[in-house]
Design an enzyme around this catalytic site. Structure first.
Site, short mmCIF file in Angstrom:
data_model
loop_
_atom_site.label_atom_id
_atom_site.label_comp_id
_atom_site.label_asym_id
_atom_site.label_seq_id
_atom_site.Cartn_x
_atom_site.Cartn_y
_atom_site.Cartn_z
N GLY A 1 2.57 -6.04 -19.31
CA GLY A 1 1.53 -6.80 -18.60
C GLY A 1 1.53 -8.25 -19.05
N PHE B 1 2.26 -17.99 -12.51
CA PHE B 1 2.73 -16.63 -12.79
C PHE B 1 3.32 -16.03 -11.54
CE2 PHE B 1 -1.12 -17.08 -15.64
CZ PHE B 1 -0.39 -17.71 -16.61
N TRP C 1 4.51 -9.94 -17.60
CA TRP C 1 4.32 -10.20 -16.16
C TRP C 1 3.79 -11.63 -15.95
CZ3 TRP C 1 -0.05 -11.62 -13.43
CH2 TRP C 1 0.05 -11.56 -12.04
N HIS C 2 2.95 -12.09 -16.89
CA HIS C 2 2.33 -13.40 -16.72
C HIS C 2 3.33 -14.54 -16.85
CE1 HIS C 2 -1.35 -11.10 -17.27
NE2 HIS C 2 -1.95 -12.08 -16.65
N GLY C 3 4.36 -14.36 -17.61
CA GLY C 3 5.32 -15.45 -17.74
C GLY C 3 6.42 -15.12 -18.71
#
Lengths: 318, 469
Positions: free
Chosen positions: B321, B469, B324-326
């Protein structure tokens, strides 16, 4: 969409437009009334005071925070005003200079920073700092319109002119930050004992930036310089313009200073570059607040130097 | 096209009017929405539209193949086509450089210099969001939770619907597809709740978040010269900046969708009013956290395979997770902190046989969340570590205020924002439904006051944090 829903929607939109427009005007004119009486604070008080004294003072200083903190105007002339303001550039200064009365005899010191002048990203948006006078002072209004830095919505919602400054205005209206009658625009930077350690650390680690190959003059900055130049022509019998760059702690690049000096010389504008005035004296950190700002001690010393140069220059003109 | 731009202010009403003029045929409305969505996305960079078209076409086709395939093996094969293609695209555009750089650094640390492997790749806006949306569609068909769409325009509209295309909410096909494949109606409730939510969202983003961001940027830009109290205040400001920025974006998205007759799922539910981190994740970026729960955590086995596997699954879900943001190790660490504390909470609850904490839990949750935000905001691990150690040295000196006007504005707006949230929390009515309480006159007054506040306090920041993102 049902007709009933459509009617509800149209009613809501119409009401929002009417009420928001009305509230906007009520608040705008109230803020105008209040702000006109505010004479302290950077947001509007300093500008108001400038507009009040600009045509009665003998000497004016324009520029950014370095002008504000470096030039002790009292030392240069007892009837002087320092209009240096944090974070602003030549667009703001050029616009204000053009509001001066060309017939009034005055010395005008314009603080110019080479680094800002050669900054690709500079787009003149500092002119927005004058938006509280939009649609109130003709020369400022036309300069703002010309700059394209005013939102088209600003012609509908006038309170946008007070964007970001309303709280400061109210605060200075209720409780002025200082007595403007004894304020000449110069703000000394006193380094407290507790801050000297951080200051010394920063200066010790001040590595001079290398010169880049890009020494292209920013066209926006140049355009605003030319507006000042036009005004110097218009007021040449009455005003003495001096362009100044005050000291920097550790500047390694002389190329940009040279290019700027050439530009100003070609325009017959007097330019005094003090960038490296105290570079050989770098061990004396007491002159500095940080890498680009001098402390009150540095400002006193620098202004004394500037005064001597100014006196010599004035004598040479006679 | 940014929600806080003049372009969107013109775009939204124009599309709205044409859309409702086409009310006799929802399929024509879908064509309009699809074209508008592509225009809105292409406004940023039209070249990347091909990726959305490709992703949409792929999952439309694969969805039908999964449904019609005989046997679980064949269905799984088609699902793998969707997973590999979508995650492959995401991997190339978002993570290639990160892994190439990490590989080169690892090799370099053992004395083996690797030639530069990184590529000059631009990250397409919204790729993480629409990829997850199309993936969930294919997985849901595989799980027989939904039927494959036979309406290609409808499906393409589902993937690219402009209010949620670039930063969510990540909508499930089970919620949105039936709405797209049927007639929409606009009523007084949708108008009131939609208009209210759009303006609250604008206020949260343009006034609160952007003003907080000015102080945060100035402190985090020179973190090494600031003391503990300044870094702490900047971090608390950042916690609210990112919340109001992203929840504000979601509010505008959800409110805009309502004006076209769509009901999106909630994305935020007052996350800082959480007594546990578990509760925080039920309230923060809900469309992503529920996605991760349903498609990753449960697929890994969830809590059905013993305590050790449960903790592993939690940690893995949060690490991914974070990623996923970066493409940065800081995001992985951020996810790791959340995963670790979620695991600790789970252990504590089971050991003490309790379901939640007392009022002290609000403080505990907020502290964990803001420490994790340091890693989220700081440019790299070293700076994050310096900031954490400076704050926890408890050597608090005088607070750096920067531009005093801007600081006061930020505090004032933050106070208003928190007061609105407190009011919502006490009323136990969600923001999505709150607007319906107001009469037309009252709603008009509220919206007019918000417009005034926007005029007086808008900030000119040009982006939403979650667009990266």
């Amino acid at each position: 969409m049902e007709t009933k829903t459509l009617k509800q929607l149209l009613k809501l939109i119409a009401l929002i437009l009417v009420l928001s427009y009305t509230i906007d005007k009520v608040v705008f004119f109230s803020l105008n009334t209040i702000s006109d009486n505010v004479m302290s604070g950077q947001a509007i008080g300093k500008l108001n005071q400038f507009l009040k004294v600009k045509d009665t003072t003998n000497l004016l200083v324009f520029g950014n925070s370095r002008a504000n903190h470096h030039i002790v105007v009292d030392k240069l002339n007892p009837n002087a005003y320092n209009m240096g303001i944090n974070g602003i550039g030549i667009a703001y200064n050029s616009t204000l200079i053009n509001t001066l009365n060309p017939k009034k005899k005055q010395t005008v010191i314009v603080h110019i920073d080479t680094k800002n002048f050669f900054n690709d990203a500079y787009d003149g948006s500092d002119i927005r700092g004058l938006k509280t006078k939009y649609n109130r002072i003709d020369k400022i209004t036309s300069a703002l319109n010309e700059s394209g830095k005013i939102s088209s919505l600003q012609n509908i919602f006038y309170t946008m002119n007070y964007n970001g400054s309303a709280v400061g205005i109210l605060k200075n209206f209720i409780k002025p930050k200082y007595n403007h009658l004894s304020y000449n625009g110069y703000d000394p930077l006193v380094v407290s004992k507790s801050k000297t350690e951080v200051r010394d650390y920063m200066l010790k680690n001040d590595i001079a930036e290398k010169c880049t190959d890009n020494h292209k003059v920013n066209p926006t900055a140049l355009a605003y310089l030319e507006k000042i130049e036009s005004f110097t022509e218009e007021s040449k019998n009455n005003k003495t313009f001096i362009f100044v760059t005050s000291p920097i702690h550790n500047d390694a690049c002389a190329v940009d200073n040279k290019i700027l000096a050439d530009i100003l010389n070609k325009k017959n504008l007097t330019f005094w570059d003090f960038t490296n005035l105290y570079k050989t004296n770098n061990d004396d950190t007491s002159l500095w607040k940080d890498k680009t700002h001098m402390s009150n001690l540095g400002a006193e010393k620098f202004t004394t130097h500037l005064l001597k140069k100014h006196q010599a220059y004035t004598s040479s003109l006679k | 096209m940014l929600f806080n731009s003049i372009e969107y202010l013109i775009f939204l009403p124009v599309v709205f009017i044409i859309y409702w003029l086409l009310k006799s045929n929802y399929k024509n409305q879908n064509i309009l929405l699809l074209i508008s969505s592509y225009v809105s996305y292409g406004w940023w960079d039209y070249r990347f539209l091909s990726l959305i078209v490709f992703s949409s076409f792929l999952d439309y086709y694969v969805g039908q193949k999964i449904e019609s395939a005989h046997g679980d093996k064949n269905k799984k094969r088609w699902l793998l086509v969707s997973l590999c293609s979508n995650l492959g695209l995401l991997g190339v555009f978002k993570y290639y450089n990160f892994f190439a750089e990490s590989f080169a650094n690892t090799m370099s640390s053992v004395g083996w210099e690797v030639n530069a492997l990184t590529l000059n790749i631009i990250l397409p806006v919204g790729i993480s969001f629409y990829t997850f949306q199309t993936l969930s569609y294919s997985i849901d068909i595989y799980r027989k939770e939904i039927k494959a769409s036979k309406d290609i325009v409808g499906f393409f509209t589902f993937v690219s619907l402009f209010p949620q295309l670039v930063a969510g909410p990540i909508e499930r096909a089970s919620n949105l597809m039936p709405q797209i494949e049927g007639e929409r109606k606009l009523n007084a409730t949708l108008i009131k709740t939609g208009v209210f939510q759009i303006f609250i969202g604008l206020f949260r983003k343009v006034a609160i978040a952007d003003n907080l961001g000015v102080y945060v940027d100035s402190v985090y830009g020179n973190y090494e010269i600031h003391n503990g109290s300044t870094l702490l205040v900047a971090t608390v400001f950042y916690a609210f900046q990112i919340y109001f920025d992203f929840s504000g974006y979601s509010d505008i998205a959800i409110g805009s969708a309502k004006m076209f007759g769509f009901n999106f799922n909630r994305n935020f539910n007052l996350p800082y009013f959480s007594k546990t981190l578990t509760e925080f994740w039920r309230r923060w970026h809900m469309s992503l956290s529920f996605w991760l729960r349903d498609y990753l955590y449960i697929s890994l086995g969830g809590n059905r395979k013993g305590i050790a596997i449960t903790y592993r699954n939690l940690l893995l879900t949060m690490l991914l997770g974070g990623l996923w943001h970066g493409s940065s190790w800081n995001f992985v660490i951020w996810g790791g902190i959340h995963g670790l504390f979620l695991s600790l909470e789970k252990y504590t609850f089971s050991a003490l046989k309790i379901k939640t904490f007392n009022a002290f839990g609000y403080l505990y949750t907020f502290i964990v969340v803001i420490v994790a935000w340091i890693f989220f905001r700081a440019p790299d691990f070293e700076s994050a570590a310096t900031i954490v150690s400076t704050i926890f040295s408890f050597d608090f000196g005088s607070l750096f205020l920067g531009d005093i006007n801007k600081f006061v504005n930020a505090v004032l707006l933050l106070t208003i924002g928190v007061a609105i949230d407190l009011r919502l929390f006490k009323s136990k009515v969600s923001l999505e439904e709150f607007g319906v309480r107001f009469s037309t006159i009252r709603l008009t007054i509220i919206v007019s006051i918000i417009i005034l506040l926007l005029c007086l306090f808008y900030s000119t920041t040009e982006n939403f944090i979650y667009f990266q993102f």
